[in-house]
Design an enzyme around this catalytic site. Sequence first.
Site, short mmCIF file in Angstrom:
data_model
loop_
_atom_site.label_atom_id
_atom_site.label_comp_id
_atom_site.label_asym_id
_atom_site.label_seq_id
_atom_site.Cartn_x
_atom_site.Cartn_y
_atom_site.Cartn_z
N ASP A 210 51.20 95.19 33.71
CA ASP A 210 52.12 94.18 34.22
C ASP A 210 51.78 92.79 33.67
O ASP A 210 52.43 91.81 34.05
CB ASP A 210 52.07 94.17 35.75
CG ASP A 210 53.26 93.45 36.38
OD1 ASP A 210 54.35 93.48 35.78
OD2 ASP A 210 53.10 92.83 37.45
N SER A 234 58.77 90.49 38.49
CA SER A 234 59.09 91.85 38.07
C SER A 234 60.11 92.45 39.02
O SER A 234 59.98 92.34 40.24
CB SER A 234 57.82 92.71 38.07
OG SER A 234 56.84 92.17 37.22
N GLN A 284 60.13 97.33 31.41
CA GLN A 284 60.25 96.52 32.62
C GLN A 284 61.45 95.59 32.51
O GLN A 284 61.71 95.03 31.44
CB GLN A 284 58.99 95.68 32.83
CG GLN A 284 59.00 94.83 34.10
CD GLN A 284 57.78 93.91 34.17
OE1 GLN A 284 57.78 92.83 33.62
NE2 GLN A 284 56.73 94.38 34.83
#
Length: 292
Positions: A210, A234, A284
Amino acid sequence: MTELPSPAALAADLCDLLDIEELDTDLYRGKRGKDGFGRVFGGQVIAQALQAAQRSTEAPKIAHSLHANFMRPGNEDFPILYRVVRDFEGKSFATRRVIALQKGQPILTLTCSLQTPEEGLHHQDTMPDAPPPDALQPDTELRAAMADRVPERFRRTFLKPRPIEIRPVSPRSWLDPVKSAPRQQSWFRICSAVGDDPVLHRAILAYASDMSLLGTGTLPHGINWLTHNLQTASLDHALWLHAPFRADQWLLYACDSPWAGHARSFNRGQIFTQDGRLVASVAQEGLMRLRQ
């Protein structure tokens, strides 16, 4: 001057953070982070949810993919509970659904697929050209060199010691950003050696996956959270774990962002070992909103 924690201490803290506590069958509690920034890092929730899925599944099945959706920001002041639903248990594959809860409300849902290892046909993308990590400067040194120019309100976050060591191939211009292609590469690893448990190494990689990814979408616009009133978060996160690896050895994270629009940015990443094996892929979509 405050003494900085050693790499071994930073790595131990991360391993402890990812060592979730079993409260009951298929119910786990994740430890609280020590960042002190109020908002929980998304990679922490992903990694702890993955650990819950892995803890609910017996060997030889191992996690090979996860898909997560963020709904609410996590709060560092409270622990996070992880409830596991065993949707499927087959001979070769198992599927787990994990709901991360804080104060009675879901903050993330994650589905995880696990497989009994077997042999099969193989091909992979070629690892992109990149200088070796030993030839690059650590991100911590690059940030320290510009610390006196960083606004005071951002300085603590900007300079905070982190358990994941990053060495960017093309360092970002944080204070004078310029528009560039939406691609970046960086080497990363946990900053000190950890044990041989592959379950822990998968959780560490999920945590680190991430990082860097969402920022790739800001590159063609010449913006970042230091220089613009930029809101990012996110929205979802997918990770495919292709092959064995060690998170305490250097891994190359090659990211690109093929699209952005409607206050969202789509980003992809490939993770390679130093000897060129493709061991993970990431995708993502994130919020990328410029506020007036």
